[in-house]
Scaffold this motif. Structure first.
Motif, mmCIF file in Angstrom:
data_model
loop_
_atom_site.group_PDB
_atom_site.id
_atom_site.type_symbol
_atom_site.label_atom_id
_atom_site.label_comp_id
_atom_site.label_asym_id
_atom_site.label_seq_id
_atom_site.Cartn_x
_atom_site.Cartn_y
_atom_site.Cartn_z
ATOM 1 N N SER A 481 0.835 -1.192 0.000
ATOM 2 C CA SER A 481 0.000 0.000 0.000
ATOM 3 C C SER A 481 0.872 1.244 0.000
ATOM 4 C CB SER A 481 -0.900 0.010 1.237
ATOM 5 O OG SER A 481 -1.482 1.285 1.427
ATOM 6 N N GLY A 482 0.447 2.257 -0.734
ATOM 7 C CA GLY A 482 1.188 3.507 -0.743
ATOM 8 C C GLY A 482 1.170 4.220 0.594
ATOM 9 N N THR A 483 0.268 3.792 1.491
ATOM 10 C CA THR A 483 0.222 4.386 2.828
ATOM 11 C C THR A 483 1.211 3.713 3.772
ATOM 12 O OG1 THR A 483 -1.504 2.875 3.623
ATOM 13 C CG2 THR A 483 -2.226 4.874 2.499
ATOM 14 N N SER A 484 1.895 2.657 3.287
ATOM 15 C CA SER A 484 2.821 1.895 4.125
ATOM 16 C C SER A 484 4.172 2.592 4.229
ATOM 17 C CB SER A 484 3.011 0.491 3.554
ATOM 18 O OG SER A 484 1.779 -0.191 3.444
ATOM 19 N N TYR A 485 5.003 2.053 5.078
ATOM 20 C CA TYR A 485 6.336 2.616 5.280
ATOM 21 C C TYR A 485 7.267 1.480 5.682
ATOM 22 C CZ TYR A 485 4.628 2.283 10.049
ATOM 23 O OH TYR A 485 4.085 1.820 11.220
ATOM 24 N N GLY A 486 8.543 1.769 5.730
ATOM 25 C CA GLY A 486 9.512 0.783 6.197
ATOM 26 C C GLY A 486 10.432 0.302 5.095
ATOM 27 N N ALA A 487 11.401 -0.533 5.494
ATOM 28 C CA ALA A 487 12.447 -1.015 4.584
ATOM 29 C C ALA A 487 11.934 -2.202 3.775
ATOM 30 C CB ALA A 487 13.681 -1.396 5.382
ATOM 31 N N CYS A 488 11.037 -1.906 2.853
ATOM 32 C CA CYS A 488 10.403 -2.940 2.037
ATOM 33 C C CYS A 488 10.885 -2.810 0.593
ATOM 34 C CB CYS A 488 8.894 -2.811 2.084
ATOM 35 S SG CYS A 488 8.200 -3.011 3.745
ATOM 36 N N VAL A 489 11.557 -3.840 0.113
ATOM 37 C CA VAL A 489 11.979 -3.912 -1.282
ATOM 38 C C VAL A 489 10.896 -4.671 -2.038
ATOM 39 C CG1 VAL A 489 13.737 -4.727 -2.880
ATOM 40 C CG2 VAL A 489 14.401 -3.871 -0.627
ATOM 41 N N LEU A 490 10.367 -4.060 -3.078
ATOM 42 C CA LEU A 490 9.145 -4.547 -3.731
ATOM 43 C C LEU A 490 9.345 -4.738 -5.230
ATOM 44 C CD1 LEU A 490 7.101 -1.740 -2.029
ATOM 45 C CD2 LEU A 490 7.021 -4.125 -1.283
ATOM 46 N N HIS A 491 8.340 -5.368 -5.855
ATOM 47 C CA HIS A 491 8.264 -5.488 -7.312
ATOM 48 C C HIS A 491 9.469 -6.227 -7.894
ATOM 49 C CE1 HIS A 491 5.998 -1.306 -7.234
ATOM 50 N NE2 HIS A 491 5.551 -2.153 -6.320
ATOM 51 N N VAL A 492 10.066 -7.156 -7.150
ATOM 52 C CA VAL A 492 11.231 -7.878 -7.666
ATOM 53 C C VAL A 492 10.882 -8.519 -9.003
ATOM 54 C CG1 VAL A 492 12.768 -9.829 -7.279
ATOM 55 C CG2 VAL A 492 12.245 -8.263 -5.397
ATOM 56 N N SER A 493 11.688 -8.203 -10.011
ATOM 57 C CA SER A 493 11.384 -8.647 -11.370
ATOM 58 C C SER A 493 12.611 -9.278 -12.009
ATOM 59 C CB SER A 493 10.898 -7.451 -12.204
ATOM 60 O OG SER A 493 10.447 -7.849 -13.466
ATOM 61 N N PRO A 494 12.444 -10.435 -12.687
ATOM 62 C CA PRO A 494 11.185 -11.164 -12.856
ATOM 63 C C PRO A 494 10.742 -11.836 -11.560
ATOM 64 C CG PRO A 494 12.986 -12.398 -13.837
ATOM 65 C CD PRO A 494 13.563 -11.080 -13.418
ATOM 66 N N GLU A 495 9.442 -12.056 -11.437
ATOM 67 C CA GLU A 495 8.889 -12.617 -10.217
ATOM 68 C C GLU A 495 9.291 -14.084 -10.042
ATOM 69 O OE1 GLU A 495 4.614 -13.507 -10.173
ATOM 70 O OE2 GLU A 495 4.530 -12.868 -12.270
ATOM 71 N N SER A 496 9.179 -14.553 -8.812
ATOM 72 C CA SER A 496 9.590 -15.920 -8.495
ATOM 73 C C SER A 496 8.699 -16.962 -9.159
ATOM 74 C CB SER A 496 9.586 -16.124 -6.976
ATOM 75 O OG SER A 496 8.327 -15.804 -6.425
ATOM 76 N N TYR A 497 7.424 -16.646 -9.337
ATOM 77 C CA TYR A 497 6.470 -17.619 -9.883
ATOM 78 C C TYR A 497 6.851 -18.080 -11.285
ATOM 79 C CZ TYR A 497 1.859 -19.618 -11.001
ATOM 80 O OH TYR A 497 0.832 -20.453 -11.355
ATOM 81 N N VAL A 498 7.531 -17.211 -12.038
ATOM 82 C CA VAL A 498 7.953 -17.581 -13.391
ATOM 83 C C VAL A 498 9.420 -17.985 -13.431
ATOM 84 C CG1 VAL A 498 6.198 -16.094 -14.443
ATOM 85 C CG2 VAL A 498 8.515 -15.193 -14.063
ATOM 86 N N GLY A 499 10.020 -18.197 -12.272
ATOM 87 C CA GLY A 499 11.396 -18.679 -12.220
ATOM 88 C C GLY A 499 12.443 -17.617 -12.058
ATOM 89 N N GLY A 500 12.043 -16.406 -11.648
ATOM 90 C CA GLY A 500 13.022 -15.359 -11.382
ATOM 91 C C GLY A 500 13.935 -15.754 -10.236
ATOM 92 N N PRO A 501 15.072 -15.061 -10.070
ATOM 93 C CA PRO A 501 16.045 -15.433 -9.023
ATOM 94 C C PRO A 501 15.473 -15.478 -7.616
ATOM 95 C CG PRO A 501 17.032 -13.898 -10.575
ATOM 96 C CD PRO A 501 15.568 -13.978 -10.927
ATOM 97 N N LEU A 502 14.406 -14.731 -7.346
ATOM 98 C CA LEU A 502 13.799 -14.775 -6.013
ATOM 99 C C LEU A 502 13.330 -16.187 -5.676
ATOM 100 C CD1 LEU A 502 13.158 -12.683 -3.731
ATOM 101 C CD2 LEU A 502 10.829 -12.630 -4.617
ATOM 102 N N ALA A 503 13.012 -16.978 -6.711
ATOM 103 C CA ALA A 503 12.585 -18.360 -6.490
ATOM 104 C C ALA A 503 13.733 -19.248 -6.005
ATOM 105 C CB ALA A 503 11.998 -18.932 -7.785
ATOM 106 N N LEU A 504 14.961 -18.773 -6.151
ATOM 107 C CA LEU A 504 16.138 -19.607 -5.875
ATOM 108 C C LEU A 504 16.784 -19.330 -4.527
ATOM 109 C CD1 LEU A 504 17.794 -19.319 -9.414
ATOM 110 C CD2 LEU A 504 16.008 -20.911 -8.648
ATOM 111 N N VAL A 505 16.451 -18.214 -3.905
ATOM 112 C CA VAL A 505 17.074 -17.877 -2.621
ATOM 113 C C VAL A 505 16.578 -18.840 -1.547
ATOM 114 C CG1 VAL A 505 15.300 -16.168 -2.009
ATOM 115 C CG2 VAL A 505 17.586 -15.981 -1.034
#
Length: 581
Positions: A481-505
């Motif tokens: 949410s745009g009303t949120s705050y904090g050290a949040c890294v978002l929108h990692v691309s490509p996404e893990s569901y399609v095999g992006g590197p986030l799927a491998l960590v």
């Protein structure tokens, strides 16, 4: 500028000819109760209204549409209200982002298939602004956007409450045992006091401001509170103005250039925008065609030269959108940027004037709410784009809302494969977690969510909340949410569901984020990542039928704006006008 004549209007093709088909159109209009005098010689104006009984941000639109109609009639037009899907952010599950493109399709086809010469687009709640505009840009007839405006400030026992931001804040206090159930219920009844969008600088306020910077609203329209009488008058002015725009054939293609989109990015950075701004503005710019398209690199480049000067929560500490309006609003903010040489003042707007002309006489009345460029609340812009072996196509963080010590951080990953698993673990008092851990949520992106829900503000584990921890590094392919705050890294691309590197960590891998260097990295060798990739199995498909199936087949990744591939300008030739038989 050559003005159109009646026989050149789209609607004249429906109503004017002396043939059997037009006889049917006229007779059915008469059936509704309209008369020949309602449409003869007049432009027909569509009013796309996203009101519904459950759309809290747009609850005043039931009245505003009547005020728009009044303006259209005053200017000699024929107003027609066309309801469009409401996309209430507060209630739609799993996320309104799943349906943003559906609204874009609906807006485009409503305008294309009906005898409409121009359109007033009534939106404001997060996805309604980009959805309506994306559809209208693709359709290409004259249009003007009517922003819903922010609600009034919340108030609890003399404390000013801001949508979302204070919900998260006080929820953590309740989890820590510092807020009672009775107090929590009092806050619940005090935080949303009127019609209108979130009054923090969330996605709604961000996108309304961006749209004004693009030149697609009346000057000053984006920051008027929803229940202010000035908002009623602005609605009527929109109705009057769209009629003139039709006669002048002032289409989006005659308003928008790449320089308009650069202005929008500049304003986004200065207002302390929502991270969602990137996805929506990228999608809108790609719909606009020509040389308008902007990318993550453009956002990052502008973030390095445009400071945050709107002291509005969550980037700021005190003020809300009502204060921003009283301080001079969007015109005051843009005048500050213009005086600093940061805006293209020759860009056109739907007012028929250049941006520079619309800013004449604009002032700032409270220099703590809208700061001078010499005294920003954050020296760089609101967003930063990071890249590395965890996000080769980029990811986004909002540095202005991050605890400073987390702007450069390394720690062991604690990985969750889905949101239910995350929720179950977060409240576990025995969870093996420290403030140095990096919480990772995956399979929450455009396809994995599905629809990229606002799960990216991963809650701080309860055991840490009770220790006083209020921020820690979190990474996901979701949004927040745009009303949120904090050290949040978002929108990692490509996404893990399609095999992006986030799927491998894996849990225990060391992850490093360096915001000043714009990098994100997992300390895993390329050879090991290749072995993990070879062993990776795609998750089961989310949808087997219906809209969701179509969504999963055609949705683009976050860095591309999450539009459907077949709706972008470059996909194929535009469809011509529908034949009238």
């Amino acid at each position: 500028m050559t003005r159109k004549t009646y026989d050149q209007l789209r609607s004249a093709r429906w109503f004017a000819p002396d043939d059997l088909r037009s006889f049917g159109h006229r007779s059915r209009a008469l059936q509704i109760g309209y008369d020949h005098a309602d449409w003869q010689g007049k432009p027909v104006i569509a009013i796309l209204n996203t009101w519904s009984d459950i759309s809290t941000c747009h609850s005043h639109f039931k009245q505003r549409v009547e005020e728009v109609k009044r303006g259209v009639l005053q200017a000699g037009g024929f107003p027609i209200e066309l309801p469009a899907i409401s996309l209430s952010e507060s209630f739609v599950k799993p996320t309104t982002m799943l349906y943003r493109n559906l609204l874009a399709i609906e807006a485009e086809e409503l305008l294309r298939s009906h005898p409409m010469d121009g359109a007033v687009l009534m939106g404001g709640c997060d996805k309604t602004t980009p959805g309506l505009l994306m559809g209208a840009l693709s359709m290409g007839i004259p249009c003007i956007y009517l922003p819903a405006g922010p609600m009034l400030r919340g108030n609890w026992k003399g404390n000013v409450l801001g949508s979302g931001s204070d919900s998260w804040k006080y929820w953590d206090e309740r989890r820590a045992g510092k807020i009672t159930e009775t107090q929590w219920m009092e806050i619940e009844g005090s935080i949303a006091r009127s019609a209108g969008t979130c009054m923090t600088m969330g996605t709604a306020a961000t996108m309304m401001g961006i749209t004004e910077a693009l030149g697609l609203t009346l000057p000053g329209a984006s920051s008027i509170p929803a229940v202010d009488a000035n908002h009623q008058r602005m609605a009527t002015q929109c109705g009057r103005r769209i009629v003139e725009m039709v006669w002048d054939d002032l289409t989006p293609s005659r308003v928008l250039t790449r320089r308009n989109f650069e202005n929008a990015i500049t304003v986004a950075m200065a207002e302390g925008c929502s991270t969602n701004a990137i996805i929506h503005l990228v999608a809108m710019s790609r719909r606009a065609g020509g040389d308008c398209a902007v990318s993550l690199d453009d956002f990052d480049a502008f973030s390095r030269k445009v400071p945050v000067i709107a002291n509005i929560r969550p980037s700021g500490d005190t003020y809300l959108m009502e204060d921003f309006y009283y301080a001079g609003g969007m015109r005051g903010l843009m005048k500050t940027l213009a005086d600093g040489g940061l805006l293209h003042l020759d860009t056109m707007t739907v007012s028929g004037q250049t941006l520079g002309q619309t800013l004449e006489g604009a002032e700032v009345y409270n220099a703590d709410v809208i700061r001078p460029l010499s005294n920003p609340i954050y020296q760089e812009g609101a967003l930063a784009v990071l890249r590395g072996n965890l996000a080769p196509d980029g990811c986004v963080i909002k540095p202005s809302a991050v605890a400073p010590h987390l702007l450069q951080h390394s720690g062991p990953a604690l990985v969750f494969d889905d949101y239910p698993a995350l929720k179950a673990a977060i409240d576990d008092p025995d969870l093996d977690v420290t403030p140095d851990h990096v919480l990772i949520l995956r399979n929450a992106g455009p396809q994995g969510g599905p629809g990229m829900p606002e799960w990216g503000m991963v809650p701080i584990p309860t055991k840490l909340v009770k220790q006083g921890v209020r921020d820690m590094l979190r990474i996901s392919d979701a949004r927040m949410s745009g009303t949120s705050y904090g050290a949040c890294v978002l929108h990692v691309s490509p996404e893990s569901y399609v095999g992006g590197p986030l799927a491998l960590v894996r849990t225990g891998d060391i992850v490093t984020v360096d915001v000043p260097a714009r990098t994100i990295h997992m300390d895993v060798s390329d050879a090991e990542l290749a072995r993990r990739k070879a062993a990776w199995t795609p998750p089961p498909r989310r949808f087997e039928r219906g809209y969701g199936y179509m969504f999963s087949q055609h949705i683009l990744q976050a860095h591309e704006g999450c539009d459907f591939d077949y709706l972008e300008t470059g996909f194929g030739p535009a469809i011509g006008e529908p034949a009238i038989y």
